[in-house]
Design an enzyme around this catalytic site. Structure first.
Site, PDB file in Angstrom:
ATOM      1  N   ASP A 140    -105.838 -97.813 -99.588  1.00 32.08           N
ATOM      2  CA  ASP A 140    -104.498 -98.383 -99.488  1.00 32.08           C
ATOM      3  C   ASP A 140    -104.495 -99.659-100.330  1.00 32.08           C
ATOM      4  OD1 ASP A 140    -101.874 -98.848 -98.931  1.00 32.08           O
ATOM      5  OD2 ASP A 140    -102.047 -98.660 -96.771  1.00 32.08           O
TER       6      ASP A 140
HETATM    7  C1  BGC Z   1     -98.798 -99.211 -97.671  1.00 28.04           C
HETATM    8  C2  BGC Z   1     -98.824 -97.778 -98.133  1.00 28.04           C
HETATM    9  C3  BGC Z   1     -98.163 -97.638 -99.475  1.00 28.04           C
HETATM   10  C4  BGC Z   1     -98.834 -98.572-100.442  1.00 28.04           C
HETATM   11  C5  BGC Z   1     -98.291 -98.484-101.852  1.00 28.04           C
HETATM   12  C6  BGC Z   1     -99.292-100.154 -98.748  1.00 28.04           C
HETATM   13  O1  BGC Z   1     -99.123-101.491 -98.399  1.00 28.04           O
HETATM   14  O2  BGC Z   1     -99.580 -99.338 -96.509  1.00 28.04           O
HETATM   15  O3  BGC Z   1     -98.218 -96.949 -97.183  1.00 28.04           O
HETATM   16  O4  BGC Z   1     -98.214 -96.314 -99.894  1.00 28.04           O
HETATM   17  O5  BGC Z   1     -98.701 -99.896 -99.975  1.00 28.04           O
HETATM   18  O6  BGC Z   1     -97.043 -99.044-101.946  1.00 28.04           O
END
Ligand code: BGC
Length: 717
Positions: free
Chosen positions: A262
């Site tokens: 993530d």
């Molecule tokens: C979130 C994800 C997301 C990613 C990209 C993260 O902060 O937890 O769900 O896909 O950012 O934007």
């Protein structure tokens, strides 16, 4: 394609760049040739940027075409860039948030929304979406419940499949298709106390019984990517968790697609206290087979040294790079790095009439009718003197924070939707969190002059989704004050809710005549709400997450384990049983709950046999009759309880549902099969099997209104 030659030719730096995902904004200077990284506060080298494997967060055919062109000119091996983004519930045409979509209890609806989103996103240049979120949720304090499909592993699994099918179709190389990325592996929905980014403490049993099935379902459907969770499992952050990512995901489930971290979660291994420094973060993530590092650059900066020291094997890097190249190949990018990018089609397809129509139908299906006293709804189109009041009356903020390319100015507000069907006055009464006495007086005066009031209340979109945890889950104070003033007039009040989580409704639940839960309904939200209010569409939605009476019950969910001292009757308070002395155990609105504009009666539940012989099946039947005055659609739910097992089993588990449409007075028989497979679970000895013994099957309209029949599972003689 055989990539062995290419991988041999790549330097370690080329490989680590493939494993790095950067912010798209770095690349979009005026002429697309200069990197903007520095101006965004990141020190990203030219070397990394022009050889990175993928970027995230930018969209638009013209823009992405230029970035790809410039990249292919400059990169050493001309390996096309992959463009990824959060296309969560629509791209430009925005559908209801996932929790709303889930309330449709309709997998086709989700597949259709995902497929439209993929079509719009692909012509705008994207290749991968960070969706579906398959996290099972139980705590409405956690803002991200809005991104989930709810508290049930059966529904979550089928929804995860429907999302993946809609995005990916048969083949991701096909026109208008994207690769899907299921997230956040695993158990991120259990963030302790509902606080985002918090740790999770999940027993192995719960992990397998409740949390893992939906991720597995997505993978079974062919999902190409998996994103790790921000949370820890067994004390180890998911992004560095070998047991999870190698043990379960790769070895046990055979997943051979890409694992992506993530956002900065590789770097964050340090913050978790699981790595001494960024170098150790890099080692732990690479050794857990995390192929792509999102946003942070610990791989690129540290892996060379770690390899020299023997802390990472080059084979691990090569495997990751191979997986990345393979996905690019599967997307067809080596043949055509631009895939579906098309400025002309972008103009024609994005938010086209057909997509708007689908968004309207789908939004109507996601709305849940929570209360309808005296059958005040649907409103007659002849009804005069209606006042629409509240901060959401004219607001166009119906999209939630994962609105992607959705634009507020393109949203149909509740007022715009309703005024086409009803003669109404409108006033805000207050803002979401603040208001003035004059505003409130104006609204109360207009309410005084009307016969029916529609109160459009809710949370601001910032109050849910990522980093949107709340300690109180009531409506903001000013809106409760407004509602109180309106209720004091003693007129019928219909509350329409726009919100990102099950709320503690308090007095509103008692005093409103009718309540409509519309979640964040998307671009066509106002039209869909109007369709439901006047009965042009049947209310169909059923909750997939329980609404607590009060925050003190949280987490409150239907598929709980039994206790040794169950509470027997609400009316008979006993002390030494599992209950609160000051609040009820049961939620305000249970899982599966939702009303229609008519009523259905359930009669004569019967089983074809009281004994289910292993490897065979029995049927359960029920008569359903529409005893109201309107036609309607009922969602008949089948639950099963395994009365005893090698591990205690949940008091109820949803195993299936069927919808029937009946005219007033019409009656029909609904039948479900019960198979041995439906009774399987993760047994004490780590098997996955059905255990002989007693079971109770329940049929009903929600997890709290059920009729039952008992049977036994036996081995064949
Ligand atoms: C979130 C994800 C997301 C990613 C990209 C993260 O902060 O937890 O769900 O896909 O950012 O934007």
């Amino acid at each position: 394609m055989d990539f062995s030659k290419l991988i041999k030719e790549m330097t370690l730096s080329d490989k680590l760049a493939q494993m790095s995902q950067l912010l798209g904004d770095y690349y979009v200077s005026d002429d697309y040739t200069k990197l903007m990284g520095l101006s965004y506060g990141f020190d990203v080298s030219e070397e990394l940027a022009w050889n990175a494997g993928s970027i995230l967060g930018i969209t638009g055919a013209a823009k992405l075409k230029k970035v790809q062109e410039e990249y292919l000119k400059r990169s050493r091996h001309k390996i096309p860039l992959m463009f990824m983004h959060d296309v969560i519930h629509g791209f430009r045409t925005i559908f209801p948030s996932p929790l709303g979509l889930a309330c449709s209890w309709d997998f086709n609806v989700v597949e259709e929304a995902a497929s439209i989103a993929a079509k719009e996103a692909s012509v705008s240049g994207l290749h991968v979406t960070f969706s579906p979120m398959a996290d099972l949720v139980r705590d409405p304090r956690w803002g991200r419940v809005i991104e989930s499909t709810g508290e049930d592993p059966y529904l979550n699994s089928l929804y995860a499949k429907a999302f993946v099918k809609g995005y990916q179709g048969e083949n991701i190389k096909d026109e208008f298709k994207l690769a899907a990325c299921v997230k956040h592996f695993a158990g991120y929905g259990a963030s302790e106390a509902g606080r985002d980014y918090n740790t999770t403490d999940i027993s192995n049993y719960s992990l397998r019984q409740f949390h893992l099935p939906a991720y597995y379902a997505a993978i079974e459907q062919g999902c190409k990517m998996v994103m790790t969770g921000f949370n820890s499992l067994n004390g180890i952050p998911c992004t560095g968790n070998k047991d999870l990512l190698k043990g379960i995901l790769r070895d046990e489930w055979g997943f051979d697609g890409i694992v992506i971290s993530d956002c900065t979660s590789v770097y964050e291994l340090m913050m978790h206290g699981y790595a001494e420094d960024a170098k150790e973060s890099c080692e732990k993530a690479i050794n857990a087979a995390v192929d792509i590092e999102m946003l942070s650059t610990t791989y690129f900066e540290n892996a060379l040294k770690s390899i020299e020291e023997g802390k990472i094997k080059i084979e691990q890097i090569d495997e990751a790079v191979l997986r990345i190249l393979k996905l690019k190949e599967e997307l067809g990018l080596f043949e055509n790095p631009y895939k579906d990018i098309d400025e002309q089609k972008e103009k024609e397809i994005l938010l086209c009439k057909e997509h708007r129509e689908a968004a309207r139908k789908i939004a109507a299906k996601s709305i849940v009718l929570l209360k309808n006293k005296d059958k005040i709804l649907p409103l007659s189109k002849m009804q005069k003197n209606i006042a629409l009041i509240g901060p959401y009356a004219q607001s166009k903020e119906l999209l939630d924070i994962w609105k992607c390319e959705g634009r507020e100015e393109e949203v149909v507000s509740i007022y715009e939707g309703l005024k086409q069907k009803l003669d109404i006055t409108v006033s805000s009464g207050c803002g979401i969190n603040i208001g003035t006495a004059e505003e409130m007086d104006r609204a109360v005066n207009s309410a005084k002059e009307s016969d029916i009031i529609i109160l459009a209340l809710g949370e601001h979109s910032d109050m849910s989704a990522e980093a949107g945890s709340r300690g109180y889950i009531t409506l903001p104070k000013i809106q409760r004050e407004l509602a109180e003033k309106i209720f004091e007039l003693g007129k019928p009040v219909i509350v329409v809710l726009i919100n990102g989580r099950p709320l503690e409704l308090g007095e509103i639940a008692q005093k409103a005549h009718a309540i409509i839960e519309a979640w964040f309904p998307g671009t066509e939200g106002g039209n869909a709400i109007a369709d439901i209010l006047v009965g042009d569409e049947y209310p169909l939605g059923r909750l997939t997450m329980s609404f607590p009476v009060t925050i003190g019950q949280v987490p409150v969910y239907y598929n709980a384990f039994p206790t040794g001292r169950p509470k027997r009757k609400d009316s008979n308070p006993e002390r030494f049983v599992s209950r609160y002395i000051d609040i009820p155990n049961a939620p305000l609105y249970p899982f599966g709950y939702g009303l229609t504009y008519t009523e259905f009666e359930y009669n004569n539940v019967s089983l074809s046999s009281k004994t289910l012989i292993k490897d065979s099946l029995i049927n359960i039947k029920v008569n359903i009759k529409n005893i109201g005055e309107r036609a309607g659609i009922e969602t008949i739910q089948l639950y099963i309880q395994d009365m005893a097992g090698s591990i205690a089993r949940p008091i109820l588990e949803l195993k299936g549902f069927k919808k029937v449409q009946l005219k007033p007075g019409e009656e029909t028989e609904v039948q479900f099969e019960i198979t041995e497979d439906m009774l399987k679970f993760n047994t004490y000895d780590n098997g996955f099997a059905a255990e002989n013994g007693r079971f109770t099957a329940y049929i009903g309209k929600n997890a709290a209104e059920l009729i039952k029949a008992e049977f036994e599972l036996k081995a064949a003689n």
